[in-house]
Design an enzyme around this catalytic site. Structure first.
Site, PDB file in Angstrom:
ATOM      1  N   ASP A  92      -5.830 -32.837  23.787  1.00 25.48           N
ATOM      2  CA  ASP A  92      -4.408 -32.818  23.428  1.00 25.48           C
ATOM      3  C   ASP A  92      -4.103 -31.700  22.450  1.00 25.48           C
ATOM      4  O   ASP A  92      -4.801 -31.540  21.436  1.00 25.48           O
ATOM      5  CB  ASP A  92      -4.021 -34.139  22.753  1.00 25.48           C
ATOM      6  CG  ASP A  92      -3.375 -35.115  23.713  1.00 25.48           C
ATOM      7  OD1 ASP A  92      -2.822 -34.680  24.743  1.00 25.48           O
ATOM      8  OD2 ASP A  92      -3.418 -36.330  23.427  1.00 25.48           O
ATOM      9  N   GLU A 124       2.759 -32.557  25.679  1.00 25.49           N
ATOM     10  CA  GLU A 124       3.820 -33.510  26.016  1.00 25.49           C
ATOM     11  C   GLU A 124       5.146 -32.786  26.250  1.00 25.49           C
ATOM     12  O   GLU A 124       5.464 -31.826  25.552  1.00 25.49           O
ATOM     13  CB  GLU A 124       3.999 -34.523  24.867  1.00 25.49           C
ATOM     14  CG  GLU A 124       2.788 -35.405  24.660  1.00 25.49           C
ATOM     15  CD  GLU A 124       2.978 -36.437  23.533  1.00 25.49           C
ATOM     16  OE1 GLU A 124       4.099 -36.574  23.006  1.00 25.49           O
ATOM     17  OE2 GLU A 124       1.981 -37.097  23.194  1.00 25.49           O
ATOM     18  N   GLU A 191       3.344 -41.985  31.189  1.00 33.76           N
ATOM     19  CA  GLU A 191       3.121 -43.142  30.307  1.00 33.76           C
ATOM     20  C   GLU A 191       4.313 -44.086  30.295  1.00 33.76           C
ATOM     21  O   GLU A 191       5.460 -43.677  30.068  1.00 33.76           O
ATOM     22  CB  GLU A 191       2.834 -42.624  28.885  1.00 33.76           C
ATOM     23  CG  GLU A 191       2.498 -43.744  27.914  1.00 33.76           C
ATOM     24  CD  GLU A 191       1.830 -43.259  26.626  1.00 33.76           C
ATOM     25  OE1 GLU A 191       1.493 -42.062  26.510  1.00 33.76           O
ATOM     26  OE2 GLU A 191       1.634 -44.097  25.728  1.00 33.76           O
TER      27      GLU A 191
HETATM   28  O1  KIV Z   1      -3.476 -39.427  23.082  1.00 34.10           O
HETATM   29  C1  KIV Z   1      -3.738 -40.176  24.016  1.00 34.10           C
HETATM   30  O2  KIV Z   1      -4.638 -41.032  23.958  1.00 34.10           O
HETATM   31  C2  KIV Z   1      -2.947 -40.072  25.235  1.00 34.10           C
HETATM   32  C3  KIV Z   1      -3.109 -41.152  26.258  1.00 34.10           C
HETATM   33  C4  KIV Z   1      -2.344 -42.340  25.850  1.00 34.10           C
HETATM   34  C5  KIV Z   1      -2.748 -40.693  27.600  1.00 34.10           C
HETATM   35  O3  KIV Z   1      -2.179 -39.180  25.373  1.00 34.10           O
END
Ligand code: KIV
Length: 273
Positions: A92, A124, A191
């Protein structure tokens, strides 16, 4: 619980993820944030390991994902990569490292790839991040999108309730999904949206849609490992299936250890030099 025997030990690439979806094989994705857990999860044949910014919640104890920094994500991701032999590792991009500035997005993604040896990044948002997606891709870095409930925008929405239950929001969500596909994302995490909307998205897109709280009609599923293992005991939304009560198991084990130490049962003769 159904039984499935993983036989394919080939390394998972972005191309193989697309092929899985094309032939209707569901994609199994889980989060991990450290070497030891990643090693276990990888050995159990998960396809994608997500180093999620949910590390902010489950590893650091913050109430939202916003505080985690790029340096902290890099620390988690490089630990995970060292434990993985097969799975595709996606990391991420944390809040504040890509929004509104595609050059910064590219620099953040490059740092992650260079300093962790992960295989892809996730971010995102829809239309507003399309330029960043394209710019990151121009450096040869695969990008996964994330739509629906986007925890980095919690202060805009105010709650973690199901998204896109109204027609207008559902329409925007589908438009955003197409924008991300056109921008070059190799997959999208979706989500907490109604299952039939998720189904429509999965049918309309050619790239895989991986759901969390998005029902059964999508191309794969993702869960936070601390939630599905029962380490994070307070979190129990409807979409979560718990596979273990590890939190309770850990507490029981620690209680036994404390008792053994207090009663001089541990260590015994065989456990000393
Ligand atoms: O940060 C995370 O764990 C996520 C998942 C909920 C898909 O983005």
């Amino acid at each position: 619980m159904s039984s499935y025997k993983a036989e394919d030990r080939r390394i998972v690439t972005v191309q193989r993820i697309k092929e899985m979806a094309e032939r209707g094989e569901k994609i199994a994705m889980l989060t991990a944030y450290d070497y030891s857990m990643a090693k276990l999860i990888d050995a159990a044949a998960v396809d994608i390991i997500l180093v999620g910014d949910s590390a902010a919640n489950v590893m650091a104890g913050y109430p939202t994902t916003l505080p985690i920094t790029l340096n902290e994500m890099i620390y988690h991701a490089s630990s995970v990569v060292r434990g993985v032999k097969r799975a595709l590792v996606v990391v991420d991009l944390p809040f504040g490292t890509y929004q509104g500035n595609s050059k910064e997005a590219l620099c953040s993604a490059i740092r992650i790839m260079k300093e962790t040896s992960a295989h892809a990044v996730k971010l995102e948002g829809g239309k507003q991040v399309a330029e960043s997606v394209a710019r990151i891709l121009s450096a040869g870095i695969p990008v996964m999108g994330h739509l629906g409930l986007t925890p980095q925008s919690i202060n805009k929405f105010g709650t973690y309730v199901v998204r896109a239950t109204e027609e207008d929001e559902a329409k925007t969500l589908l438009q955003d999904a197409h924008i991300l596909e056109d921008a070059g994302c190799f997959a999208i995490v979706l989500e907490k949206v109604p299952a039939l909307l998720a189904k429509r998205m999965a049918e309309e897109l050619t790239i895989p849609v991986i759901g969390i709280g998005a029902g059964k009609y999508v191309d794969g599923q993702v869960l936070v490992c601390h939630d599905m293992l029962g380490i994070n005991e307070e979190f129990s939304p409807r979409f979560l299936r718990r596979y273990l009560s590890l939190g309770q198991e850990i507490k029981n084990a620690v209680l036994s250890y404390v008792s053994d130490v207090k009663t001089c049962d541990f260590p015994n003769e065989k456990e000393q030099y």
